[in-house]
Write an enzyme that holds these catalytic residues in place. Structure first.
Site, PDB file in Angstrom:
ATOM      1  N   LYS A  57    -113.189  -0.581  12.642  1.00 30.37           N
ATOM      2  CA  LYS A  57    -113.130   0.652  13.434  1.00 30.37           C
ATOM      3  C   LYS A  57    -112.163   1.664  12.823  1.00 30.37           C
ATOM      4  O   LYS A  57    -111.104   1.284  12.315  1.00 30.37           O
ATOM      5  CB  LYS A  57    -112.654   0.330  14.856  1.00 30.37           C
TER       6      LYS A  57
ATOM      7  N   GLY B 144    -113.290  -3.117  27.160  1.00 28.24           N
ATOM      8  CA  GLY B 144    -112.086  -3.763  27.679  1.00 28.24           C
ATOM      9  C   GLY B 144    -112.088  -3.970  29.181  1.00 28.24           C
ATOM     10  O   GLY B 144    -111.062  -4.325  29.760  1.00 28.24           O
TER      11      GLY B 144
ATOM     12  N   ARG C 270    -129.424   3.405  30.053  1.00 26.32           N
ATOM     13  CA  ARG C 270    -130.504   3.982  30.860  1.00 26.32           C
ATOM     14  C   ARG C 270    -130.617   5.488  30.623  1.00 26.32           C
ATOM     15  O   ARG C 270    -131.716   6.039  30.621  1.00 26.32           O
ATOM     16  CB  ARG C 270    -130.278   3.707  32.346  1.00 26.32           C
TER      17      ARG C 270
ATOM     18  N   GLY D 131    -118.349  -3.939  27.708  1.00 22.15           N
ATOM     19  CA  GLY D 131    -118.410  -4.569  29.027  1.00 22.15           C
ATOM     20  C   GLY D 131    -119.172  -5.870  29.085  1.00 22.15           C
ATOM     21  O   GLY D 131    -119.275  -6.468  30.161  1.00 22.15           O
TER      22      GLY D 131
ATOM     23  N   GLY E 271    -116.651  -7.316  22.704  1.00 19.01           N
ATOM     24  CA  GLY E 271    -115.253  -7.101  22.349  1.00 19.01           C
ATOM     25  C   GLY E 271    -114.380  -8.128  23.009  1.00 19.01           C
ATOM     26  O   GLY E 271    -114.370  -9.306  22.652  1.00 19.01           O
ATOM     27  N   SER E 272    -113.680  -7.693  24.049  1.00 26.27           N
ATOM     28  CA  SER E 272    -112.716  -8.554  24.719  1.00 26.27           C
ATOM     29  C   SER E 272    -113.378  -9.751  25.390  1.00 26.27           C
ATOM     30  O   SER E 272    -112.720 -10.761  25.636  1.00 26.27           O
ATOM     31  CB  SER E 272    -111.971  -7.728  25.766  1.00 26.27           C
TER      32      SER E 272
END
Lengths: 286, 190
Positions: free
Chosen positions: A75, A147, A159, A208, A229-230
């Site tokens: 990143k 996160g 969407r 998410g 990610g997390s």
């Protein structure tokens, strides 16, 4: 461009995992990740600790490149083309110009056509996606809210993108100019979407994903691969969860397999309600 | 005739579209019953380590080995070629090799993505017009066995080869829009 987006084609139906160290990268590869994303801190920690979030230090990126056989992404801050030049020199396979890091430029994204290495950028809607593609992005990922372990924003963004794509495919030629105005995007790209019924580059999903069912949900909504990610390294058992998310992404439309791989994973990362957030990362980018 | 594309992970969608364009009945293969239903199979590009793991998870290793041993025509592109090879260097120890194509390959031998490229390829079997070959973090074939026929080379190294009904290429025919290799694979005697 087809060489750049060609690698994204190879990542489809796969999972790209955030890693902060060579050790994390090995766990991700062992679990079947198609690529890893190097960053300084996972989004949940950036959210908790605050401060300026920057690209991963070169020695960390180097150690991750050496640790795994799969592609390595990293990143950079929005607009920080010098960080991107450094990552290109380090031989990463893809650069993510990411809202998860602290933006370096409040008006300009990187001119991605100036690079040989391909870029992925986040988007919350179709206009944002097409602006990033006009700047040279070879892959788009819906942003979601990184996160949080909360999939609601990823669903909203996906969407929004796929819904507008569907609406554009039934617009007549005169209406496409109005679409271009409303989306603040080049009319040539709007026309390409209208003709192809899809973005000109692959559309992945991020932000998410915490459990296998989240991966299945976004794949069924039109994502072609998933960034996690997390969700992996903030859970009880990263290894098992990572493998389960990989299997769920590949078999996203097979409920029997989803039910099987969702068992025995321990606690997922604790989630956050989006309404209570101090910083909305998805609002970064222009 | 039904042509399957292993669709666990990777560029399966583009292969399915290419097959449909040349008039083949194209089917995605993810489960043993779907594999049993096809007459020939394409193993697409993707990440060979991930595809190996998913072959295992979906119970496809044994059925696929049996179909290949039974003489099913199969084409492996890039990561798919690695699955068919005898041995792979710079891969992972647990990476699956079916040993159907007697070659030794080195994974991701050109370097990072910035070294990926396009090149015109002369392939006698496809006629005089060059084939645009797209190489994405491609492997290199370092050895070919005596029964392997090399159909195209780039810089002296084999990039398209076959051993009987088992075909492999290190590039991505599904990315260029040139359908001749898909057509040749489909037209080969059943």
């Amino acid at each position: 461009m087809r060489v750049k987006s060609g690698l994204a084609e190879m990542l489809k139906r796969g999972v790209i995992m955030d890693v902060v160290s060579a050790e994390h990268a090995r766990i991700a590869e062992d679990a079947g990740a198609v690529a890893v994303m190097a960053l300084e801190r996972v989004p949940a920690d950036i959210r908790r600790d605050g401060g300026v979030a920057r690209m991963s230090p070169p020695e960390t990126v180097q150690s991750i490149v050496e640790a795994v056989t799969i592609p390595v992404m990293a990143k950079v801050r929005i607009g920080h083309f010098a960080e991107a030049q450094i990552l290109e020199a380090l031989g990463v396979d893809y650069i993510d110009e990411s809202e998860v890091l602290t933006p370096a430029d409040e008006a300009h994204h990187i001119d991605k056509w100036q690079f040989t290495v391909p870029f992925v950028c986040g988007a919350t809607n179709l206009g944002e996606a097409l602006r990033r593609i006009s700047e040279g992005a070879a892959m788009i990922r819906s942003k979601g809210e990184a996160g949080t372990g909360n999939i609601v924003e990823a669903v909203r963004h996906l969407r929004s993108i796929t819904g507008d794509i569907r609406r554009i495919t039934v617009a007549d030629s005169a209406e496409l100019y109005d679409w271009a105005k409303r989306l603040q995007a080049p009319v040539a790209l709007v026309r390409e979407v209208a003709e192809g019924g899809r973005l000109p580059v692959p559309l992945f999903c991020a932000g998410g994903v915490a459990i296998p069912a989240d991966a299945s949900l976004v794949m069924q909504l039109g994502a072609e691969a998933v960034f996690v990610g997390s969700g992996i390294f903030k859970s009880d058992n990263p290894s098992a969860r990572a493998k389960a998310v990989v299997e769920a992404t590949s078999n996203f439309d097979d409920p029997a397999i989803l039910a099987k791989v969702s068992r025995g994973l321990g606690e997922a990362m604790p989630g956050l309600e989006v309404g209570g957030l101090e910083t909305r990362l998805a609002e970064r980018g222009w | 005739m039904k042509v399957g594309v292993l669709a666990l992970q990777g560029a399966a969608g583009l292969h399915l579209a290419a097959l449909a364009s040349v008039g083949a009945a194209a089917l995605a293969v993810r489960r043993p019953d779907e594999l049993a239903d096809v007459d020939r199979l394409i193993l697409p590009g993707g990440e060979s380590t991930t595809i190996s793991m998913l072959l295992e998870a979906n119970g496809l290793v044994q059925p696929l080995a049996e179909r290949i041993a039974g003489g099913m025509a199969v084409l492996g592109t890039c990561a798919g070629l690695l699955l068919l090879a005898t041995d792979v260097a710079d891969g992972r120890d647990d990476q699956r090799c079916f040993g159907a194509l007697d070659i030794s390959a080195r994974r991701n031998a050109y370097g990072p993505q910035s070294e990926s490229f396009e090149a015109p390829l002369q392939v006698a079997a496809l006629g005089p017009a060059p084939l645009t070959a797209i190489f994405i973090r491609s492997p290199v074939v370092e050895r070919t066995g005596p029964d392997v026929e090399v159909l195209a080379r780039l810089d002296g190294r084999p990039v398209l080869c076959r051993q009987g009904r088992v075909w492999g290429c290190t590039f991505h025919p599904e990315l260029s829009g040139d359908l001749r290799l898909h057509r040749l694979f489909c037209e080969e005697a059943p």
